[in-house]
Design an enzyme around this catalytic site. Structure first.
Site, PDB file in Angstrom:
ATOM      1  N   LYS A  30     -12.617 -10.451  77.540  1.00  0.00           N
ATOM      2  CA  LYS A  30     -13.123 -10.220  78.902  1.00  0.00           C
ATOM      3  C   LYS A  30     -13.728 -11.510  79.471  1.00  0.00           C
ATOM      4  O   LYS A  30     -13.931 -12.476  78.728  1.00  0.00           O
ATOM      5  CB  LYS A  30     -14.177  -9.102  78.865  1.00  0.00           C
ATOM      6  CG  LYS A  30     -15.408  -9.441  78.042  1.00  0.00           C
ATOM      7  CD  LYS A  30     -16.255  -8.204  77.774  1.00  0.00           C
ATOM      8  CE  LYS A  30     -17.469  -8.569  76.935  1.00  0.00           C
ATOM      9  NZ  LYS A  30     -18.234  -7.376  76.526  1.00  0.00           N
ATOM     10  N   ARG A 129     -26.041   2.974  78.442  1.00  0.00           N
ATOM     11  CA  ARG A 129     -25.266   2.292  79.475  1.00  0.00           C
ATOM     12  C   ARG A 129     -23.988   3.096  79.650  1.00  0.00           C
ATOM     13  O   ARG A 129     -24.032   4.181  80.207  1.00  0.00           O
ATOM     14  CB  ARG A 129     -25.021   0.826  79.055  1.00  0.00           C
ATOM     15  CG  ARG A 129     -24.524  -0.057  80.161  1.00  0.00           C
ATOM     16  CD  ARG A 129     -24.252  -1.472  79.695  1.00  0.00           C
ATOM     17  NE  ARG A 129     -23.229  -1.540  78.644  1.00  0.00           N
ATOM     18  CZ  ARG A 129     -22.691  -2.671  78.183  1.00  0.00           C
ATOM     19  NH1 ARG A 129     -23.085  -3.823  78.653  1.00  0.00           N
ATOM     20  NH2 ARG A 129     -21.778  -2.650  77.248  1.00  0.00           N
ATOM     21  N   TYR A 260     -34.029 -34.297  92.292  1.00  0.00           N
ATOM     22  CA  TYR A 260     -34.868 -33.412  93.097  1.00  0.00           C
ATOM     23  C   TYR A 260     -36.218 -33.137  92.426  1.00  0.00           C
ATOM     24  O   TYR A 260     -36.265 -32.835  91.237  1.00  0.00           O
ATOM     25  CB  TYR A 260     -34.183 -32.065  93.320  1.00  0.00           C
ATOM     26  CG  TYR A 260     -32.948 -32.134  94.175  1.00  0.00           C
ATOM     27  CD1 TYR A 260     -32.989 -32.636  95.471  1.00  0.00           C
ATOM     28  CD2 TYR A 260     -31.733 -31.679  93.673  1.00  0.00           C
ATOM     29  CE1 TYR A 260     -31.837 -32.693  96.245  1.00  0.00           C
ATOM     30  CE2 TYR A 260     -30.576 -31.718  94.444  1.00  0.00           C
ATOM     31  CZ  TYR A 260     -30.636 -32.233  95.736  1.00  0.00           C
ATOM     32  OH  TYR A 260     -29.505 -32.282  96.494  1.00  0.00           O
TER      33      TYR A 260
HETATM   34  C1  LIG Z   1     -18.340  -7.487  75.190  1.00  0.00           C
HETATM   35  C2  LIG Z   1     -18.198  -6.364  74.268  1.00  0.00           C
HETATM   36  C3  LIG Z   1     -17.970  -6.573  72.903  1.00  0.00           C
HETATM   37  C4  LIG Z   1     -17.969  -7.955  72.257  1.00  0.00           C
HETATM   38  O1  LIG Z   1     -19.295  -8.403  72.082  1.00  0.00           O
HETATM   39  P1  LIG Z   1     -19.633  -9.745  71.277  1.00  0.00           P
HETATM   40  O2  LIG Z   1     -21.086  -9.663  71.044  1.00  0.00           O
HETATM   41  O3  LIG Z   1     -19.282 -10.889  72.159  1.00  0.00           O
HETATM   42  O4  LIG Z   1     -18.826  -9.716  70.035  1.00  0.00           O
HETATM   43  C5  LIG Z   1     -17.754  -5.471  72.110  1.00  0.00           C
HETATM   44  N1  LIG Z   1     -17.780  -4.214  72.634  1.00  0.00           N
HETATM   45  C6  LIG Z   1     -18.012  -3.988  73.926  1.00  0.00           C
HETATM   46  C7  LIG Z   1     -18.039  -2.600  74.434  1.00  0.00           C
HETATM   47  C8  LIG Z   1     -18.236  -5.044  74.781  1.00  0.00           C
HETATM   48  O5  LIG Z   1     -18.486  -4.791  76.081  1.00  0.00           O
END
Ligand SMILES: *Cc1c(COP(=O)(O)O)cnc(C)c1O
Length: 367
Positions: A30, A129, A260
């Site tokens: 993702k 969630r 800055y």
């Molecule tokens: C992003 C995600 C993962 C992977 O998490 P990492 O900590 O990067 O390995 C696994 N499961 C779900 C549902 C996620 O949203």
């Protein structure tokens, strides 16, 4: 950004090799493969024996299909709209289901096409969630199993506290989540086509094989970073380097303010190198004056506020740095390495945020 598919492939292979018997690796790609380029890393992970891919959104899944990737793809975000679910079916992406409404919609969509719709169900064991309540699982599952056009492929949950940022609480919360997970999967139907049950992210995967079940969903570790920060024997190789060029060298007297807000004032006659990269590229402003760049095996301090497009290095003690020199902000240079964790140690960033924070203005070169 220099991305190494070979590193991703080797991480995938090492992770696969170290899974509990019967468990397989889903590569989580993702957020454009955590900033590395989703198609590049997906292909690399599949070469390293990942058995499937995980994305958060529908367009992320479609992008992989359009690139010709045939592996199973799970969409882990919630798709609530009929059009999204229709598109999921069309592109052969597995949606994550957590309500009866979604079951109904998916079944109806598949009915129209004469195709079976593979889906996975998600339940909440302590993240509050995504997913349904624990008590809703049996009903939801039987609803799916009894829907003529749905094919229940898997059931999963997500760990809230498996990584190293929560010492003290992590072990007990994770254990409670696992107990809830166990209770639920015991109630799942034994179909001819066995359900794939999965719980672990990278942290859960590296923490203990007891979290591996049928599959693990690994993101961060695939890119070469260990979220539990304990030596776990798996040689993970960082897959990303971020480099930038010195575009201007300045020599300034003692007592001048730099960038800055004049957060840095020179304490001596100084030689400053301006580098053409900034927070618009993903180098967070919160790192101002707290990070280093590597050049020819040495660490050079960054000084003053990091600006949108530029940052400044103090090269008074590094006379070999000149206009055109390429410095490494993240990654390896000789024996030295700067990791996302180094940035996190001096800010409230987390490694996930560092990696997916690099913007598309930075060209991605596949090494
Ligand atoms: C992003 C995600 C993962 C992977 O998490 P990492 O900590 O990067 O390995 C696994 N499961 C779900 C549902 C996620 O949203």
């Amino acid at each position: 950004m220099e991305v190494s598919p070979a590193a991703v492939e080797s991480n995938a292979r090492n992770l696969s090799r170290n899974l509990a018997e019967g468990s397989s690796l889903m590569a989580v790609v993702k957020a454009d493969g955590y900033g590395h380029g989703a198609v590049t890393v997906a292909k690399a992970a599949l070469r390293g024996f990942a058995c499937g891919l995980g994305v958060a959104t529908l367009p992320e899944g479609i992008q992989l299909r359009k690139a010709g990737i045939r592996a199973p793809i799970l969409v882990m975000g919630n798709l609530s709209q009929v059009d999204e679910l229709r598109s999921c079916l069309h592109w052969e992406l597995m949606p994550t289901i957590s309500t009866k409404r979604e079951v109904f919609l998916c079944n109806q969509l598949a009915n129209g096409t004469g195709r079976n719709f593979p889906v996975q169900v998600k339940f909440d064991t302590g993240m509050s969630r995504l997913g349904c309540e624990l008590g809703e699982v049996p009903d939801l599952v039987s609803e799916i199993v009894n829907s003529s056009y749905l094919n229940l492929k898997g059931a999963y949950s997500h760990l809230a506290m498996a990584d190293g940022s929560f010492p003290g609480k992590a072990a007990s919360v994770t254990q409670q989540q696992q107990e809830k997970f166990q209770d639920v999967i015991r109630t799942l139907p034994h179909q001819p086509d066995r359900l794939c049950v999965h719980l672990a992210n990278s942290a859960g995967t590296l923490r203990d094989p007891k979290f591996h079940y049928d599959m693990v969903r690994v993101g961060l570790a695939l890119y070469g970073h260990n979220p539990i920060q304990t030596g776990c024997g798996i040689g993970l190789v960082p897959a990303l380097a971020v480099k930038a060029k010195v575009t201007l060298i300045r020599e300034v007297p003692q007592g001048v303010g730099v960038s800055y807000g004049h957060l840095f004032i020179t304490s001596r006659f100084s030689r400053l190198a301006v580098v053409g990269i900034g927070y618009a590229d993903g180098i967070s402003r919160s790192l101002s004056g707290r990070i280093f760049a590597l050049f020819q095996n040495r660490r050079i301090p960054q000084v003053g506020a990091i600006t949108m497009d530029q940052l400044v290095l103090d090269v008074t003690d590094h006379q070999n740095v000149e206009v055109g020199s390429v410095v490494t902000l993240l990654g390896k240079d000789g024996d030295e390495i700067i990791t996302p964790q180094d940035w996190c140690n001096v800010s409230d960033l987390i490694p996930w945020e560092v990696l997916c924070g690099f913007k598309h203005r930075l060209p991605r070169l596949v090494a």
